[in-house]
Write a protein that holds these residues in place. Structure first.
Motif: not given
Length: 126
Positions: A30-55
């Motif tokens: 299937g296809i999944l779109w996120f439009n103006q939806f904020r995903i909590p940083r702690t819920a992201m998959l972070t094997r090779i990339s991450s987002v710091s608390p500062e964004g």
């Protein structure tokens, strides 16, 4: 992405089924779109990339092209499997056709015995 009680999608989430897939109907895509939806940083998959608390976006893989390629690596085994299965089916079909042509008798010279399909002068083996 869904409400725990009703199971409805949150606003800004869109889901679509890819529909019928020839050959791999057991795989549900299937296809999944996120439009103006904020995903909590702690819920992201972070094997090779991450987002710091500062964004700030950080990645072990610096090049955007290399990051894209690393995401495609997960698809490679399935693609190889599909190709291998198609090749194996083609081999079986070829062997079956040649064996059939070697045994099936049809036509032949006028007032003569029927010949096997593989003996007909109109056949072409490539």
């Amino acid at each position: 992405i869904r409400d725990k009680i009703g199971g409805t999608l949150f606003p800004g989430i869109q889901v679509e089924d890819c529909g019928h897939k020839g050959g791999l109907n057991g795989v549900d895509n299937g296809i999944l779109w996120f439009n103006q939806f904020r995903i909590p940083r702690t819920a992201m998959l972070t094997r090779i990339s991450s987002v710091s608390p500062e964004g700030e976006f950080n990645s072990l893989v610096r090049s955007a092209g290399a990051r894209f390629n690393s995401s495609l690596v997960a698809l490679l085994p399935t693609r190889i499997s599909v190709i291998s299965s198609a090749l194996a089916a083609s081999k079986v079909a070829l062997v079956t056709a040649v064996r059939y042509a070697a045994q099936r008798r049809q036509f032949g010279p006028a007032k003569g015995p029927e010949v096997t399909l593989i003996q007909l002068s109109t056949r072409r083996v490539v």
